[in-house]
Design an enzyme around this catalytic site. Sequence first.
Site, PDB file in Angstrom:
ATOM      1  N   SER A   1       0.812  -1.217   0.000  1.00 25.82           N
ATOM      2  CA  SER A   1       0.000   0.000   0.000  1.00 25.82           C
ATOM      3  C   SER A   1       0.848   1.270   0.000  1.00 25.82           C
ATOM      4  CB  SER A   1      -0.940  -0.011   1.212  1.00 25.82           C
ATOM      5  OG  SER A   1      -0.195  -0.057   2.405  1.00 25.82           O
ATOM      6  N   THR A   2       2.102   1.202   0.461  1.00 28.05           N
ATOM      7  CA  THR A   2       2.976   2.389   0.408  1.00 28.05           C
ATOM      8  C   THR A   2       3.592   2.498  -0.984  1.00 28.05           C
ATOM      9  OG1 THR A   2       3.508   1.806   2.708  1.00 28.05           O
ATOM     10  CG2 THR A   2       4.677   3.674   1.760  1.00 28.05           C
TER      11      THR A   2
ATOM     12  N   ASP B   1      10.526   0.673  -2.210  1.00 25.46           N
ATOM     13  CA  ASP B   1       9.629  -0.379  -1.711  1.00 25.46           C
ATOM     14  C   ASP B   1       9.271  -0.114  -0.253  1.00 25.46           C
ATOM     15  OD1 ASP B   1       8.165  -2.730  -1.593  1.00 25.46           O
ATOM     16  OD2 ASP B   1       9.786  -4.024  -2.294  1.00 25.46           O
ATOM     17  N   GLY B   2       8.208  -0.699   0.196  1.00 25.95           N
ATOM     18  CA  GLY B   2       7.784  -0.581   1.585  1.00 25.95           C
ATOM     19  C   GLY B   2       8.448  -1.625   2.466  1.00 25.95           C
ATOM     20  N   ALA B   3       8.036  -1.672   3.734  1.00 25.12           N
ATOM     21  CA  ALA B   3       8.554  -2.683   4.667  1.00 25.12           C
ATOM     22  C   ALA B   3       7.530  -2.898   5.767  1.00 25.12           C
ATOM     23  CB  ALA B   3       9.874  -2.223   5.273  1.00 25.12           C
ATOM     24  N   ASP B   4       7.611  -4.041   6.405  1.00 28.51           N
ATOM     25  CA  ASP B   4       6.729  -4.338   7.536  1.00 28.51           C
ATOM     26  C   ASP B   4       7.350  -3.900   8.854  1.00 28.51           C
ATOM     27  OD1 ASP B   4       4.610  -5.712   6.011  1.00 28.51           O
ATOM     28  OD2 ASP B   4       6.280  -7.011   5.487  1.00 28.51           O
TER      29      ASP B   4
ATOM     30  N   LYS C   1      10.239  -7.854   5.436  1.00 27.67           N
ATOM     31  CA  LYS C   1       9.358  -7.589   4.306  1.00 27.67           C
ATOM     32  C   LYS C   1       8.597  -8.863   3.966  1.00 27.67           C
ATOM     33  CE  LYS C   1      10.543  -5.333   0.693  1.00 27.67           C
ATOM     34  NZ  LYS C   1       9.157  -4.818   0.723  1.00 27.67           N
TER      35      LYS C   1
ATOM     36  N   GLU D   1      11.033  -9.004  -4.482  1.00 27.26           N
ATOM     37  CA  GLU D   1      11.454  -7.739  -3.860  1.00 27.26           C
ATOM     38  C   GLU D   1      12.933  -7.784  -3.503  1.00 27.26           C
ATOM     39  OE1 GLU D   1       7.286  -6.205  -1.843  1.00 27.26           O
ATOM     40  OE2 GLU D   1       8.572  -7.519  -0.669  1.00 27.26           O
TER      41      GLU D   1
ATOM     42  N   LYS E   1       6.193   1.547  11.384  1.00 24.49           N
ATOM     43  CA  LYS E   1       7.079   0.456  10.953  1.00 24.49           C
ATOM     44  C   LYS E   1       8.430   0.462  11.671  1.00 24.49           C
ATOM     45  CE  LYS E   1       4.018  -0.767   7.828  1.00 24.49           C
ATOM     46  NZ  LYS E   1       4.181  -0.679   6.411  1.00 24.49           N
TER      47      LYS E   1
HETATM   48  C1  5RP Z   1       5.134  -6.821   0.280  1.00 23.33           C
HETATM   49  C2  5RP Z   1       5.949  -6.041   1.225  1.00 23.33           C
HETATM   50  C3  5RP Z   1       5.456  -4.679   1.599  1.00 23.33           C
HETATM   51  O1  5RP Z   1       6.417  -3.752   1.221  1.00 23.33           O
HETATM   52  C4  5RP Z   1       5.216  -4.636   3.065  1.00 23.33           C
HETATM   53  O2  5RP Z   1       4.292  -5.661   3.399  1.00 23.33           O
HETATM   54  C5  5RP Z   1       4.658  -3.283   3.501  1.00 23.33           C
HETATM   55  O3  5RP Z   1       3.395  -3.110   2.952  1.00 23.33           O
HETATM   56  P1  5RP Z   1       2.556  -1.791   3.166  1.00 23.33           P
HETATM   57  O4  5RP Z   1       3.281  -0.688   2.463  1.00 23.33           O
HETATM   58  O5  5RP Z   1       1.217  -2.121   2.546  1.00 23.33           O
HETATM   59  O6  5RP Z   1       2.435  -1.546   4.628  1.00 23.33           O
HETATM   60  O7  5RP Z   1       6.977  -6.434   1.688  1.00 23.33           O
HETATM   61  O8  5RP Z   1       5.647  -8.109   0.103  1.00 23.33           O
END
Ligand code: 5RP
Length: 222
Positions: free
Chosen positions: A27-28, A80-83, A93, A102, A120
């Site tokens: 979503s990011t 890219d985003g991250a968890d 991730k 990724e 995060k």
């Molecule tokens: C997908 C990922 C995403 O970057 C991670 O889950 C973060 O997602 P979001 O931006 O929706 O919080 O690793 O595999």
Amino acid sequence: MNAKQAAAFKAVSYIKDGMIVGLGTGSTAYWAIQYLGERVQQGLKVTAVATSDETERLAREVNIDVQPLDKVDILDIDIDGADEVDKNLNLIKGGGGALLREKIVAVASKMFIVIADESKLVENLGKFPLPVEVIPFGYTHTAKKLAALGCKPVLRVKEGKTSITDNSNYILDCHFNVIADPAALQQQINAIAGVVESGLFVKVASKVIVGSADGAVKEIAK
Ligand code: 5RP
């Protein structure tokens, strides 16, 4: 602009004409794709590589030129985003299931920019269950080996069905709670037969752009 949008907008400002750009998943990253699409609309020329089928679809929707990774040389920037992000810029991730592509795209890039909101940022990785992509064959055995490293692996299920990655594999979400030594754990996980890749990104991120609810951003670099 919300926190995720602010981080994505700032990251996209680093993209210059002629660059080869990695596009993340989630979503990011969604917002980065939208903002890059706007710049392409205004005349920016870029070639993109997508980290998932969904990202490829979204990028094409906004007229970004998407090429297979094997058709390009080293990427200039990957966004890219991250968890989870720790203070050493190590990441978890794969919440969106795209961790394998990724990681391949991130390590093929000169600069890997992580975009995130403040939620995060963590002291220690591990509260978010670590996604591990595994081959379907014998996955219960692979899960036992992972459990022996001190976690509870849970097969990812989506809408009542086993979740299948873009690479036709399964995901085991490994509940560690605290990961004391991400580098050591990464090596241990990757040594297990049946594991394709883990969502631990150790020393891969070049910088993290953190967005706040008021639209401000801060950059944390190595
Ligand atoms: C997908 C990922 C995403 O970057 C991670 O889950 C973060 O997602 P979001 O931006 O929706 O919080 O690793 O595999």
